[in-house]
Scaffold this active site. Structure first.
Site, PDB file in Angstrom:
ATOM      1  N   VAL A   1       0.864  -1.182   0.000  1.00 23.50           N
ATOM      2  CA  VAL A   1       0.000   0.000   0.000  1.00 23.50           C
ATOM      3  C   VAL A   1       0.900   1.230   0.000  1.00 23.50           C
ATOM      4  O   VAL A   1       1.843   1.323   0.799  1.00 23.50           O
ATOM      5  CB  VAL A   1      -0.939   0.015   1.226  1.00 23.50           C
ATOM      6  CG1 VAL A   1      -1.816   1.267   1.187  1.00 23.50           C
ATOM      7  CG2 VAL A   1      -1.800  -1.235   1.246  1.00 23.50           C
TER       8      VAL A   1
ATOM      9  N   ASP B   1     -14.104 -10.771   6.614  1.00 26.18           N
ATOM     10  CA  ASP B   1     -12.782 -10.550   7.209  1.00 26.18           C
ATOM     11  C   ASP B   1     -12.811  -9.293   8.074  1.00 26.18           C
ATOM     12  O   ASP B   1     -11.948  -8.421   7.964  1.00 26.18           O
ATOM     13  CB  ASP B   1     -11.714 -10.440   6.114  1.00 26.18           C
ATOM     14  CG  ASP B   1     -10.298 -10.604   6.680  1.00 26.18           C
ATOM     15  OD1 ASP B   1     -10.170 -11.085   7.823  1.00 26.18           O
ATOM     16  OD2 ASP B   1      -9.328 -10.255   5.991  1.00 26.18           O
TER      17      ASP B   1
END
Length: 993
Positions: free
Chosen positions: A694, A816
């Site tokens: 990221v 999740d």
């Protein structure tokens, strides 16, 4: 003599001697961990144990015949020494922490009649010796972790009446030998992950059976005719399975049955003839099947209390005989194909509380007696063809809490008293032909949260009295003929999130005070006759993401303060605005937002007409600029050529070729894919995970975004395992794009766009300055998260998940949920993120899917998901409960300190043994202890081992908000700063039910 008497007086223990059974119980006491001292009066100063806590003795023989230590918080293995109490017939250790496996020696309790070990921590298989206890009548192992097959020996019980194995981990098939226990009155096997099993026809031999409870047992096949032989049956529950075929004719032989639960299966066909034989039937729930045909007259002639037949394919009228049910309080028939009028006397003879006939084809007038008994709370008539007026009688139905009449042909004026019902929290009249004015009596609707009046013919002013509806969260009155100016009292509605009044004839200037509407998310006044200047204070609204003021007579400059907003929808077109555009909006992507304002000027072509003299001046300026440009052109071209070649070389070495990228946007963008690619430098990496890296990307316009880079390998050269990994990565990318690309919610991370090539994929999100909750909470910066911030994060994340579960159609399961997937903006507002394994849940398919692999993170996975691979919203709720426990305790979901436990089990054990002070995060201010404990209880409720006991996310949101509302007076001010308040959101718009 005197000397002996004196010696006996000072040594009473030499006279009093505890009997053999007492000594045995003393040994058992020492085998238990007893943190609450429940067994403190088990001492050796008595001559017998008959007055000890939980102990009862026979009045004649004085021997122990009952040991009841329910709810005492004791822990340890099952004490087989109890079986040495020769006359004990009753043992209950219900709701404790009895652990380990159950020993075979339990069969030595030869006189035992009642054994209750429910809600403990027992594991392993059931002892095969249980059936050797000759007089055992009651056996309850509900809520443990027993696994494997049900042993064959259990079919040999000679006197067993109750067998309850609910909520364990049995994974074999449901055995037919249970039909051999002819004495059974209750057989409860619900909520076990059995292998796909048919209902054994042998169960028809249980002629004494009163309760057959097989909810969520993975049943397949048809309901066997043999169940019709159960003449004593009172409760038949086969819900949440995969049964198919017709309801058997033999079911009408159950003359004693009071309750039949068949919901959430795939049953088809019509109701069998002979339903009138079920004289005792009080509750019938056959919803969420594939039943067709008509509702039989004889069924509605019974003394029903609850009739749930929703989400089927039933047609025809609702039988008139339904009005003869004197105890009917619940009628749910939504999502069928029913026609005709509702019986005129419906409600006259019954204490109706809930009526939901939505999404049918009912017509005619609404019956006037629905609330004749003063009990009606929920009236849902969505998407039918009802005509006429809303009955005057409903205006006097003070018990009403929820009314939805959307999508009918109702006309005339709304009864005046109907506007002011004191307990109503949702009033939905959208899409009718209703007329008249909004009554001033609306001030009496003190509990109203959602007011939906769109697409009618309402006229007149919005009354000032609407400002007294302090709990109002959503007000939608678009597509009417409302007129006059907006009342200043609207600014008192500080909990308002949606204010939509477009397509009316409202006039005048906007009132001041918009800065007070801190929760406002959507503001739409398009296509009215509003005038004056746009208030600059609108730019201070922190969560506003939808602003449409187009098609009015607004004038003056566009306030620069609007640049502070983060908008998904922005439209100021077709007004009388003038002056320069704010720099942030002076871009081509915003061009359509300003069309039709002749006085606006900017660099956008054709936005502002220019005169001939101005054109000449512009030409002269252009000439001067050209001279300066030519003077340095050679230098610039040279430097530019070198720089471009160098950048291309560098990017090619990093595996990025700009020419092969394609971009898909989901919002208006102020940047291109090339600008994103330029930021993919190792110096900008802010995180790394299994799926890639990221990056933080600072764009030329000053905006900051986060870029997730997902890499895939070369499939033609990789092994099969690598290909599979690529496939999972591709699926994760597609799931995230598919999910986030269509979601618009303030608590779901915004996906700006995606960029793709053959071997690389990029996802571009809004940037969250404070990173993830998990990283912050479990770091040295955890001190920044004081309780009020943690509470706000819990509410925000819950609202995001509630939107996914209840307001998305079809609903979405995240799969999740964890603290690392909850991101925090600059003000610690929470966004749910990372939808790489999210799944759309097909509600027609019964709300659950089986997955080929477990998705999720260790410590967050719901127990039933781990062993059944079934996906539904309850899995997310468990994971969110773990996040709540993290916020309250400050601890990781998995920690070496816990040993083999996870956070959920550690919290439960520590609460039992040491108390709540040893659970709460020491960094939290103790003045909030009461609120923290309430949130802790919500977390424990969400992590219940049984999915059915977990609340829905909508309920979780409401419970969390109620904590904030209850603490509001006491926590109004702290350290001179106002604390945030949270409103009660009762909208549940996405749900018919």
């Amino acid at each position: 003599m005197l000397l002996l008497l004196w010696f006996l007086l000072i040594s009473p223990h030499l006279v009093v001697s505890l009997n053999q059974e007492g000594l045995l119980l003393q040994q058992i006491k020492h085998s238990f961990d007893d943190p609450d001292g429940a067994l403190s009066n088990w001492n050796n100063r008595d001559d017998n144990p008959c007055n000890w806590y939980g102990i009862k003795c026979d009045s004649v023989t004085g021997s122990v015949n009952s040991v009841d230590l329910s709810n005492t918080n004791i822990a340890g293995p099952f004490p087989t020494l109890l079986c040495n109490l020769q006359n004990v017939s009753f043992i209950s250790l219900f709701n404790n922490s009895i652990n380990s496996s159950l020993p075979e020696e339990i069969s030595t309790c030869v006189n035992l009649q009642h054994l209750n070990l429910a809600q403990n921590l027992l594991v392993g298989p059931l002892p095969s010796s249980l059936s050797d206890i000759p007089n055992l009548r009651h056996l309850d192992f509900t809520g443990n972790n027993f696994s494997g097959d049900i042993p064959t020996s259990l079919g040999r019980f000679p006197k067993l009446e109750v067998l309850s194995l609910v909520g364990n981990l049995f994974n074999g098939t449901i055995p037919s030998f249970l039909g051999n226990i002819s004495t059974l009155k209750q057989l409860n096997l619900s909520y076990n992950p059995f292998a796909p099993s048919q209902i054994p026809p042998d169960l028809g031999n249980l002629i004494n059976l009163e309760v057959l409870w097989f909810t969520q047992c993975n049943l397949v096949g048809q309901i066997p005719d043999s169940l019709g032989m159960l003449q004593s049956l009172l409760d038949l529950d086969l819900a949440i399975n995969s049964l198919h075929g017709p309801i058997p004719k033999s079911i009408t032989n159950l003359s004693s049955v009071v309750q039949i639960e068949l919901y959430n299966n795939s049953l088809s066909g019509g109701f069998p003839p002979g339903m009138s034989n079920l004289k005792a039937l009080r509750r019938l729930d056959a919803s969420m099947n594939d039943l067709n045909g008509t509702i039989p007259e004889e069924l509605c002639g019974l003394s029903l209390e609850s009739l749930n037949l929703y989400e089927n394919r039933l047609e025809g009228p609702l039988p008139e005989s339904i009005v003869k049910s004197p105890n009917l309080y619940e009628l749910k028939l939504f999502q069928n194909q029913l026609t005709g009028e509702l019986p005129k006397e419906l409600g006259t003879n019954s204490p109706l509380k809930t009526i939901d006939v939505s999404q049918n084809q009912f017509s005619g007038n609404i019956p006037v007696n629905l609330c004749a008994n003063g009990s009606l709370q929920e009236l849902l008539l969505i998407s039918n063809m009802f005509t006429g007026q809303i009955p005057e009688s409903l205006g006097h139905c003070l018990s009403l809490t929820r009314v939805r009449m959307m999508g009918n042909r109702l006309s005339g004026e709304v009864p005046l008293a109907f506007w002011g019902l004191p307990h109503i929290y949702l009033l939905d009249l959208v899409g009718n032909l209703l007329s008249g004015e909004i009554s001033t009596m609306i001030q009496g609707a003190s509990n109203l949260s959602v007011l939906l009046l769109s697409k009618n013919q309402f006229t007149g002013n919005i009354p000032d009295e609407i400002g007294f509806v302090e709990n109002l969260v959503e007000f939608s009155g678009c597509d009417n003929q409302l007129s006059g100016s907006l009342p200043a009292s609207l600014m008192k509605l500080t909990g308002l999130t949606t204010l939509d009044l477009h397509n009316n004839v409202l006039s005048g200037e906007l009132p001041s005070g918009f800065r007070l509407l801190k929760e406002l998310n959507e503001l739409n006044f398009a296509n009215n006759e509003l005038s004056g200047e746009i208030p600059a204070e609108i730019g201070s609204l922190p969560v506003l993401n939808y602003l449409d003021l187009s098609g009015n007579f607004f004038s003056g400059n566009i306030p620069l303060e609007l640049q502070s907003l983060k908008l998904n929808r922005f439209n100021l077109s077709n007004n009388h605005l003038s002056g320069d555009l704010p720099p942030l909006y002076d871009k081509e992507i915003y061009r359509d937002s300003f069309l039709g304002n002749p006085g606006l000027c900017g660099d956008l072509p054709d936005l502002c007409p220019r005169g001939s003299s101005e054109a000449k001046n512009q030409g002269f300026v252009w000439l001067l600029r050209s001279i300066f440009v030519l003077a340095g052109l050679v230098f610039i071209i040279g430097v530019g050529w070198f720089y471009t070649k160098y950048r291309n070389f560098k990017k090619m070495n990093n595996g990025i070729d700009k020419s092969k990228w394609s971009l898909t946007s989901f919002h208006k963008l102020g940047f291109s894919e090339y600008e994103i690619l330029d930021c993919l430098d190792e110096d900008n990496v802010i995180g790394s995970g299994a799926s890639g890296k990221v990056y933080k990307a600072v764009l030329s316009n000053g905006e900051v975004v986060a870029v997730k880079k997902l890499w895939g390998g070369s499939k033609k050269e990789d092994s099969s395992g690598d290909i599979e990994k690529d496939q999972v990565s591709d699926n994760g990318f597609e799931a995230e794009v598919e999910t986030l690309g269509k979601i618009r919610h303030k608590n779901i991370v915004k996906l700006w766009c995606c960029c793709t090539t053959r071997d690389c994929k990029l996802l571009v999100y809004e940037y969250m300055p404070n990173g993830s909750l998990g990283d912050l909470l479990h770091s040295s910066k955890a001190g920044l998260l004081e309780w009020l911030i943690r509470y706000k994060i819990a509410v925000d994340a819950a609202e995001g998940l509630s939107y996914l579960h209840h307001d998305c159609v079809p609903s979405i399961v995240h799969r999740d949920v964890k603290s690392n997937n909850i991101l925090l903006d600059g003000e610690f507002g929470a966004r749910v993120a990372d939808f790489g394994v999210a799944k759309v849940v097909d509600m027609v398919g019964k709300g659950q899917k089986s997955m080929s692999v477990i998705a999720g993170s260790c410590g967050y996975i719901a127990p039933e998901y781990a062993y059944t691979l079934r996906v539904n919203e309850k899995s997310d709720i468990y994971s969110f409960g773990v996040v709540i426990l993290e916020l309250v305790t400050g601890r990781l979901p998995i920690d070496p300190e816990f040993g083999e436990k996870d956070l959920v089990k550690w919290v439960c054990t520590t609460l039992d043994q040491k108390g709540v002070d040893h659970v709460l995060d020491s960094k939290l201010d103790s003045c909030f202890k009461e609120e923290i404990c309430k949130v802790l209880n919500i977390g424990l409720l969400c992590t219940s081992p049984l999915p059915i006991n977990r609340p829905s996310m909508r309920r979780v949101v409401k419970m969390l908000q109620e904590v904030g509302l209850e603490s509001k007076p006491r926590n109004e001010k702290k350290d001179g700063k106002l604390t945030p308040y949270y409103y009660e959101d009762a909208s549940d718009q996405g749900s018919v039910a």
